[in-house]
Design a protein around this motif. Structure first.
Motif, PDB file in Angstrom:
ATOM      1  N   ALA A   1      23.271 -16.987 -32.432  1.00 22.98           N
ATOM      2  CA  ALA A   1      21.876 -16.578 -32.498  1.00 22.98           C
ATOM      3  C   ALA A   1      21.793 -15.179 -31.897  1.00 22.98           C
ATOM      4  CB  ALA A   1      20.975 -17.543 -31.735  1.00 22.98           C
ATOM      5  N   ILE A   2      21.370 -14.206 -32.710  1.00 23.30           N
ATOM      6  CA  ILE A   2      21.375 -12.798 -32.326  1.00 23.30           C
ATOM      7  C   ILE A   2      19.953 -12.254 -32.368  1.00 23.30           C
ATOM      8  CG2 ILE A   2      22.291 -10.520 -32.893  1.00 23.30           C
ATOM      9  CD1 ILE A   2      24.402 -12.557 -31.982  1.00 23.30           C
ATOM     10  N   ASP A   3      19.582 -11.496 -31.359  1.00 27.23           N
ATOM     11  CA  ASP A   3      18.274 -10.849 -31.320  1.00 27.23           C
ATOM     12  C   ASP A   3      18.189  -9.871 -32.503  1.00 27.23           C
ATOM     13  OD1 ASP A   3      16.218  -8.813 -30.703  1.00 27.23           O
ATOM     14  OD2 ASP A   3      16.067  -9.848 -28.782  1.00 27.23           O
ATOM     15  N   ALA A   4      17.195 -10.081 -33.381  1.00 24.67           N
ATOM     16  CA  ALA A   4      17.101  -9.281 -34.597  1.00 24.67           C
ATOM     17  C   ALA A   4      16.767  -7.819 -34.312  1.00 24.67           C
ATOM     18  CB  ALA A   4      16.052  -9.877 -35.531  1.00 24.67           C
ATOM     19  N   SER A   5      16.219  -7.533 -33.143  1.00 22.66           N
ATOM     20  CA  SER A   5      15.836  -6.164 -32.804  1.00 22.66           C
ATOM     21  C   SER A   5      16.953  -5.390 -32.124  1.00 22.66           C
ATOM     22  CB  SER A   5      14.603  -6.170 -31.897  1.00 22.66           C
ATOM     23  OG  SER A   5      13.511  -6.808 -32.537  1.00 22.66           O
TER      24      SER A   5
ATOM     25  N   PHE B   1      20.562 -19.735 -26.140  1.00 25.29           N
ATOM     26  CA  PHE B   1      21.023 -20.483 -27.304  1.00 25.29           C
ATOM     27  C   PHE B   1      22.466 -20.924 -27.077  1.00 25.29           C
ATOM     28  CE2 PHE B   1      23.079 -20.811 -31.453  1.00 25.29           C
ATOM     29  CZ  PHE B   1      22.168 -21.565 -32.172  1.00 25.29           C
ATOM     30  N   GLY B   2      22.682 -22.244 -27.054  1.00 26.67           N
ATOM     31  CA  GLY B   2      24.029 -22.770 -26.883  1.00 26.67           C
ATOM     32  C   GLY B   2      24.686 -22.249 -25.629  1.00 26.67           C
ATOM     33  N   ASN B   3      25.922 -21.802 -25.758  1.00 26.68           N
ATOM     34  CA  ASN B   3      26.686 -21.243 -24.649  1.00 26.68           C
ATOM     35  C   ASN B   3      26.662 -19.725 -24.761  1.00 26.68           C
ATOM     36  OD1 ASN B   3      28.454 -20.659 -22.596  1.00 26.68           O
ATOM     37  ND2 ASN B   3      30.279 -21.365 -23.684  1.00 26.68           N
ATOM     38  N   ALA B   4      25.707 -19.100 -24.074  1.00 25.51           N
ATOM     39  CA  ALA B   4      25.569 -17.635 -24.066  1.00 25.51           C
ATOM     40  C   ALA B   4      25.438 -17.070 -25.480  1.00 25.51           C
ATOM     41  CB  ALA B   4      26.737 -16.997 -23.335  1.00 25.51           C
ATOM     42  N   GLY B   5      24.689 -17.779 -26.335  1.00 25.77           N
ATOM     43  CA  GLY B   5      24.395 -17.252 -27.660  1.00 25.77           C
ATOM     44  C   GLY B   5      25.185 -17.840 -28.803  1.00 25.77           C
ATOM     45  N   LYS B   6      26.061 -18.810 -28.528  1.00 27.49           N
ATOM     46  CA  LYS B   6      26.842 -19.378 -29.623  1.00 27.49           C
ATOM     47  C   LYS B   6      27.065 -20.872 -29.414  1.00 27.49           C
ATOM     48  CE  LYS B   6      31.308 -18.082 -27.577  1.00 27.49           C
ATOM     49  NZ  LYS B   6      32.524 -17.260 -27.752  1.00 27.49           N
TER      50      LYS B   6
ATOM     51  N   ASP C   1      29.708 -24.118 -30.718  1.00 29.12           N
ATOM     52  CA  ASP C   1      30.982 -24.490 -31.331  1.00 29.12           C
ATOM     53  C   ASP C   1      30.720 -25.520 -32.426  1.00 29.12           C
ATOM     54  OD1 ASP C   1      33.515 -25.320 -32.035  1.00 29.12           O
ATOM     55  OD2 ASP C   1      34.245 -25.522 -29.983  1.00 29.12           O
ATOM     56  N   LEU C   2      30.944 -25.144 -33.687  1.00 31.89           N
ATOM     57  CA  LEU C   2      30.677 -26.045 -34.810  1.00 31.89           C
ATOM     58  C   LEU C   2      31.716 -27.150 -34.936  1.00 31.89           C
ATOM     59  CD1 LEU C   2      29.564 -23.410 -37.464  1.00 31.89           C
ATOM     60  CD2 LEU C   2      28.113 -24.963 -36.151  1.00 31.89           C
ATOM     61  N   ASN C   3      32.822 -27.054 -34.225  1.00 34.44           N
ATOM     62  CA  ASN C   3      33.817 -28.137 -34.247  1.00 34.44           C
ATOM     63  C   ASN C   3      33.339 -29.354 -33.466  1.00 34.44           C
ATOM     64  OD1 ASN C   3      35.523 -26.468 -35.699  1.00 34.44           O
ATOM     65  ND2 ASN C   3      36.561 -25.712 -33.866  1.00 34.44           N
ATOM     66  N   GLU C   4      32.429 -29.128 -32.547  1.00 36.45           N
ATOM     67  CA  GLU C   4      31.884 -30.235 -31.769  1.00 36.45           C
ATOM     68  C   GLU C   4      30.867 -31.008 -32.612  1.00 36.45           C
ATOM     69  OE1 GLU C   4      30.318 -28.692 -28.156  1.00 36.45           O
ATOM     70  OE2 GLU C   4      32.282 -28.047 -27.375  1.00 36.45           O
ATOM     71  N   GLY C   5      30.908 -32.321 -32.484  1.00 31.52           N
ATOM     72  CA  GLY C   5      30.012 -33.163 -33.261  1.00 31.52           C
ATOM     73  C   GLY C   5      30.595 -33.604 -34.581  1.00 31.52           C
ATOM     74  N   MET C   6      31.802 -33.151 -34.898  1.00 32.33           N
ATOM     75  CA  MET C   6      32.505 -33.642 -36.080  1.00 32.33           C
ATOM     76  C   MET C   6      33.331 -34.864 -35.687  1.00 32.33           C
ATOM     77  SD  MET C   6      31.460 -31.654 -38.521  1.00 32.33           S
ATOM     78  CE  MET C   6      32.595 -31.902 -39.885  1.00 32.33           C
ATOM     79  N   ARG C   7      34.090 -35.401 -36.625  1.00 30.05           N
ATOM     80  CA  ARG C   7      34.864 -36.608 -36.342  1.00 30.05           C
ATOM     81  C   ARG C   7      36.115 -36.300 -35.533  1.00 30.05           C
ATOM     82  NH1 ARG C   7      36.573 -39.131 -41.665  1.00 30.05           N
ATOM     83  NH2 ARG C   7      38.096 -37.437 -41.595  1.00 30.05           N
ATOM     84  N   GLY C   8      36.739 -35.163 -35.814  1.00 29.92           N
ATOM     85  CA  GLY C   8      38.021 -34.844 -35.203  1.00 29.92           C
ATOM     86  C   GLY C   8      37.899 -34.202 -33.840  1.00 29.92           C
ATOM     87  N   ASP C   9      39.049 -33.995 -33.213  1.00 38.52           N
ATOM     88  CA  ASP C   9      39.133 -33.338 -31.922  1.00 38.52           C
ATOM     89  C   ASP C   9      38.728 -31.876 -32.089  1.00 38.52           C
ATOM     90  OD1 ASP C   9      39.918 -32.012 -29.598  1.00 38.52           O
ATOM     91  OD2 ASP C   9      41.786 -33.144 -29.383  1.00 38.52           O
TER      92      ASP C   9
ATOM     93  N   ASN D   1      18.713 -27.020 -33.312  1.00 33.23           N
ATOM     94  CA  ASN D   1      17.496 -26.420 -32.795  1.00 33.23           C
ATOM     95  C   ASN D   1      17.698 -24.907 -32.684  1.00 33.23           C
ATOM     96  OD1 ASN D   1      15.673 -25.365 -30.554  1.00 33.23           O
ATOM     97  ND2 ASN D   1      14.836 -27.424 -30.850  1.00 33.23           N
ATOM     98  N   VAL D   2      16.819 -24.156 -33.337  1.00 31.85           N
ATOM     99  CA  VAL D   2      16.971 -22.706 -33.384  1.00 31.85           C
ATOM    100  C   VAL D   2      16.813 -22.079 -32.001  1.00 31.85           C
ATOM    101  CG1 VAL D   2      16.001 -20.586 -34.342  1.00 31.85           C
ATOM    102  CG2 VAL D   2      16.197 -22.617 -35.768  1.00 31.85           C
ATOM    103  N   ARG D   3      16.015 -22.701 -31.149  1.00 36.73           N
ATOM    104  CA  ARG D   3      15.764 -22.126 -29.823  1.00 36.73           C
ATOM    105  C   ARG D   3      16.916 -22.394 -28.854  1.00 36.73           C
ATOM    106  NH1 ARG D   3      10.210 -20.913 -29.638  1.00 36.73           N
ATOM    107  NH2 ARG D   3       8.986 -21.934 -31.271  1.00 36.73           N
TER     108      ARG D   3
END
Length: 739
Positions: free
Chosen positions: A159-163, A171-176, A178-186, A226-228
Motif C-alpha cells: 500500500a503506497i501513498d498515491a501523493s 498497512f500490514g508490516n510497514a506497508g506490505k 506477505d501473500l504466502n501467508e494464509g495459503m495452504r503451504g508453508d 482490508n485496504v486500511r
C-alpha cells in the motif's frame, strides 16, 4: 479550464467508486463526453471500470481525425539491470485526475504527469534487486485525503501513498503484506505471485493469484484484504473444503493436495449488487488428472461471490476436468443486453477455445443455449476425461475449432509433406482430444481464442470486440516413474536431465528459446547471477510458472545451475532421487498426500509446443489472428478483420494476422485501439465497420491493453511498450491530436 474541471470532479468523487470521474451524459443515455463539457471520464481502474468494459466515453479522438493522431510524450523508466535483455510490460496504466500510475517490466511502480510524461515519483518493491514478473496494473483507493495505490511486487502486497510514493506504515508490516501467508503451504516454502491487479469494494481489495501449474501447486484462493490495515478479511476456496459447494466434484481429500483453479486474469464488480465476478484457470497438473478425478469445481469456471463476505452465489463451469490448460484468462465483461424483448444484466466471458459464454448476471444461467456434447476419451492409464463438454450454440466460436489436411500450410511441397506427416502421426479427433503418449494435436491450443487482454464492450451498440488466435499445439505425454531415475550422474548431467524434462518444450534443446517470448538461455554466465536465475525458476514470471515444487532441495538447485551455466566439472556424481520422487516430494508433501503418491505421474514434454514446419513457420494457413465485433443482443457477427501481419508470409493483399495476448479498447469516438502484434504496430479500427483508420510503428513489442483519458481538455491514448536493444526497459507512450 483545468481548475473548473478539477473542482467539479472533486465534488463528484465522493459519490463514485475508485475515485473515477464518470461521464454524466453517458449515464443519462443522452450522449458522450467531449472536451467542451466540464466533467470528464478518466481511466481510473484496470480495463476502464468495474465492469471490465475497456470502454472510454471520450470522443475528441474520432474517425474523422484519428489519422492525425501523433506521439504526445514518452516516459522511459530506465530501470533494467545492466546486461538485461529487452523487457516487455503488460501494464494497463490507470489515471487519477492528472496523474498516471503504472508499473515497469521490472515491477517498479511509477507516478507520472499524465499531461507531460514527467516523473513524479517511483517506488521499488524489490529494494534494488532484479525483480521482474508480469504486472498488468495497479489499483487505486481513497477516503478523503487518504489516497493509496495497491499493487504487488513478487509475493508481497504493498500500500503506497498515491501523493508521495511512500509505503503506508499502518498497512500490514510497514506497508506490505506477505501473500504466502494464509495459503495452504508453508509461507517460507511457497511463492504466490499475482499478475493482474485486484479490485476495490468498499474498504476491501479483492485479489487473485498466480500459482504453479505442476503437481503440488498451491490452490487458487480468492482473498479480500482490508485496504486500511492489510488484514485478511475473507477467503473463497476455489478447491472446496468439506461442506463447501463443489466439494463432491473432487476426490475426498483433494483439498489437502490439489492446486491451481486460480483467478489470474482479474476481476469485475457489480457495486450496486455487491457482487464480484471472476474466472478461473485449470486445476494442476494441467495435462493429467488421475489424482483429481471429477469435474473439479471451481476450475475453469465463471464465479459470482458476495463482495463483502466472499460467500458463494453461483458458478458456470466452461471446461470439466480440464486436461488442456484451457484457463479462462480474462475478467468477465459485465454488460446489459436486449434479449428476447427485455433488457438483461449479463456476464460475457471470453475463452481460449473461442467460445463466448453469455450468462445472466444474477443467476449464472446461459442466455443462449449451451449443449453438453460427447468428447473423446483419454487413452492414458489412470486418466478419466470427463465424457462431455459444454458447447455454446450462440455466438458462433470466434476462433477456429477444427482443422483437416486442407487447412495445413503450403509454403513448399517439402514443407507441406512434412506437415502432413506430422499431422497424420498425432492423435486428433477435434476439439477436446485429450493428451496422449502418442502425441495429440491440440486445436485450439492453450494460447488459442483470446488471452488476458479480454474483450471491450460498447453499451451503445451492444457490440463486443475481441481478438482471436488460431495456434495449434502438440501435446506429448510421458510417464515419469522410478526407472527414469537419474543415478550416478555428474551434477551437470543431472541438471541436463531436469532441463530435458521440464524446460526443453519452451526454451528448446539448444536453449535458444523462440520469438514467442521464451528467451534464450545461452550464455547466461556474465549477464545474470546464479541467484537471480534460481529465483526466476522458483518464482516464475511472465509465461513461466513456478518450478519450486521441482527444484526443492540443494542438490537439484546445484544440478540445474550447473547445466544452465555450463559448469561441467562441478562436484562429483551423487545419488539422485527419481523424477517421480521429485514431483511427489514438493512443498506440500505431508501425510495427507500419501493417498495419491502411488498414482502414475505424466508430464507433457512438449507443453506450449507450436505446430510448425521445419523452418518455424505456422503449420496452418492464415489468418492466424482476427479482430471481431460481435453483437451480443443477437449473437451475430458485425465484422471480422485480420489483426497484425507477417509480411514475409503474406500472399496477395490480405494480411496474415499475428497471434498475441493483448486486448482492445473501444471509444465513443467510434474507434477500436489495439496493439499486441509482433509486427510492433499500434492500430485503430472503425468500430462499426472494421476499417483500419490508423496505424503507427512502435519501437518495441506492445504486449499491453491501451488506456484513454483526458487532461487539460485533451484526450490521450496511452500504451505500455516493450524494450529494444537501445532501451531495454521499454516505455509508456501517449498519443494525442496536435494542438
Amino acid at each position: 479550464m483545468k481548475a473548473i474541471i478539477l473542482k467539479k470532479a472533486k465534488k463528484q468523487r465522493g459519490l463514485l467508486t475508485y475515485g473515477m470521474i464518470l461521464c454524466i451524459p453517458l449515464l443519462l443515455g443522452n450522449g458522450s463526453c467531449s472536451e467542451k463539457q466540464d466533467i470528464y471520464s478518466n481511466w481510473g481502474i484496470y480495463k476502464a471500470d468495474g465492469e471490465s468494459t475497456s470502454y472510454s466515453p471520450l470522443d475528441q479522438i474520432n474517425k474523422e481525425n484519428v489519422s492525425k493522431l501523433a506521439l504526445a510524450w514518452v516516459f522511459e523508466p530506465n530501470d533494467t539491470i545492466a546486461g538485461a535483455r529487452p523487457q516487455n510490460s503488460e501494464s494497463n496504466p490507470i489515471i487519477i485526475e492528472d496523474v498516471l500510475y503504472t508499473t515497469s517490466a521490472r515491477g517498479r511502480l511509477f507516478a507520472v504527469d499524465a499531461g507531460t510524461g514527467g516523473l513524479k515519483w517511483s517506488f521499488d518493491p524489490f529494494n534494488g534487486e532484479r525483480g521482474g514478473g508480469i504486472k498488468r496494473g495497479v489499483t487505486y483507493w481513497e477516503d478523503g485525503l487518504d489516497k493509496r495505490i495497491l499493487f504487488t511486487g513478487g509475493d508481497k502486497l504493498f500500500a503506497i501513498d498515491a501523493s508521495t510514493g511512500m509505503p503506508i506504515p499502518e498497512f500490514g508490516n510497514a506497508g506490505k503484506v506477505d501473500l504466502n501467508e494464509g495459503m495452504r503451504g508453508d509461507p517460507d516454502k511457497i511463492s504466490v505471485i499475482p499478475t493482474s491487479p485486484g479490485i476495490i469494494f468498499e474498504d476491501l481489495l479483492i485479489l487473485g493469484t498466480e500459482v504453479s501449474e505442476l503437481y503440488g501447486a498451491e490452490p487458487g484462493h480468492i482473498r479480500a484484504y482490508n485496504v486500511r490495515t492489510g488484514e485478511l478479511t475473507w477467503t473463497f476456496h476455489t478447491i472446496p473444503l468439506p461442506g463447501e459447494v463443489g466439494y463432491e466434484s473432487w476426490p475426498k481429500d483433494a483439498w489437502k493436495y490439489a492446486g491451481g483453479a486460480n483467478s489470474w486474469g482479474g476481476f469485475s464488480l457489480d457495486a450496486s449488487r455487491g457482487v464480484v465476478y471472476f474466472s478461473t484457470g485449470s486445476p494442476a497438473y494441467d495435462y493429467y488428472g488421475a489424482d483429481r478425478k471429477g469435474m473439479n469445481l471451481f476450475g475453469n469456471s465463471v464465479v459470482a461471490v458476495n463482495a463483502r463476505t466472499g460467500a458463494y452465489i453461483w458458478h458456470f463451469q466452461t471446461v470439466h476436468h480440464d486436461l488442456w490448460d484451457y484457463d479462462l484468462p480474462a475478467p468477465p465483461n459485465l454488460i446489459t443486453v436486449e434479449h428476447e424483448g427485455r433488457k438483461i444484466d449479463a456476464v460475457a466471458q471470453t475463452s481460449k477455445v473461442g467460445f463466448i459464454y453469455l450468462l445472466d448476471r444474477e443467476t449464472g444461467k446461459p442466455l443462449f443455449p449451451i449443449e453438453e456434447r460427447p468428447v473423446p476419451p483419454s487413452d492414458i492409464p489412470g486418466e478419466e476425461a470427463w465424457p462431455t463438454q459444454p458447447f455454446p450454440l450462440k455466438p458462433a466460436p470466434y476462433a477456429r475449432q477444427y482443422l483437416d489436411e486442407s487447412d495445413l500450410a503450403h509454403y513448399s511441397p517439402e514443407s507441406r509433406d512434412s506437415l502432413i506427416q506430422v499431422f497424420r502421426s498425432l492423435r486428433y479427433e477435434g476439439i477436446f482430444t485429450p493428451p496422449s503418449v502418442k502425441g495429440t494435436l491440440q486445436f485450439p491450443g492453450s494460447r488459442g481464442g483470446s488471452s488476458w487482454g479480454g474483450a471491450a464492450f460498447d453499451a451503445s451498440t451492444g457490440l463486443l470486440y475481441v481478438r482471436s488466435n488460431d495456434s495449434p499445439e502438440i501435446m506429448r505425454m510421458k510417464k515419469v516413474e522410478p526407472e527414469n531415475a537419474i543415478t550416478n550422474l555428474s551434477v551437470f548431467k543431472q541438471g541436463e536431465s531436469i532441463y530435458s524434462t521440464y524446460c526443453v518444450s519452451c526454451h528448446g534443446r539448444d536453449k535458444n528459446g523462440d520469438e514467442q517470448g521464451n528467451p534464450s538461455l545461452v550464455g547466461l554466465k556474465g549477464r545474470i547471477s546464479e541467484g537471480d536465475v534460481l529465483t526466476k525458476i522458483k518464482q516464475g514470471g511472465g509465461k513461466m510458472p513456478s518450478f519450486s515444487s521441482v527444484i526443492n532441495d540443494k542438490a537439484k538447485e546445484e544440478a540445474i545451475l550447473a547445466y544452465l551455466f555450463e559448469n561441467k566439472s562441478i562436484g562429483s556424481p551423487q545419488q539422485e532421487k527419481s523424477l517421480l520422487d521429485e514431483i511427489n516430494n514438493n512443498q506440500n508433501a505431508s501425510i495427507e498426500t500419501q493417498a495419491v503418491e502411488g498414482l502414475n505421474r505424466y508430464l507433457n514434454l512438449t507443453a506450449y509446443g507450436y505446430f510448425r514446419d521445419s523452418k518455424g513457420r505456422p503449420g496452418i494457413k492464415p489468418p492466424w489472428s482476427l479482430l471481431h465485433a460481435i453483437n451480443l443482443n443477437t449473437g451475430e457477427y458485425a465484422w471480422s478483420v485480420p489483426l497484425g501481419n507477417k509480411p514475409e508470409l503474406q500472399e496477395g493483399i490480405q494480411e496474415t494476422g499475428d497471434t498475441g495476448s493483448a486486448g482492445p479498447t473501444v471509444t465513443a469516438g467510434g474507434l477500436v485501439f489495439i496493439a499486441g502484434t509482433r509486427d510492433n504496430k499500434f492500430r485503430a479500427f472503425d468500430k462499426d465497420t472494421g476499417e483500419k483508420h490508423w496505424e503507427i510503428d512502435l519501437p518495441g513489442f506492445a504486449n499491453a491493453n491501451p488506456s484513454s483519458y483526458m487532461v487539460d481538455g485533451k484526450q490521450y491514448i496511452v500504451l505500455s511498450v516493450g524494450g529494444n536493444s537501445k532501451n531495454t526497459a521499454g516505455s509508456v507512450m501517449a498519443f494525442s491530436l496536435p494542438d
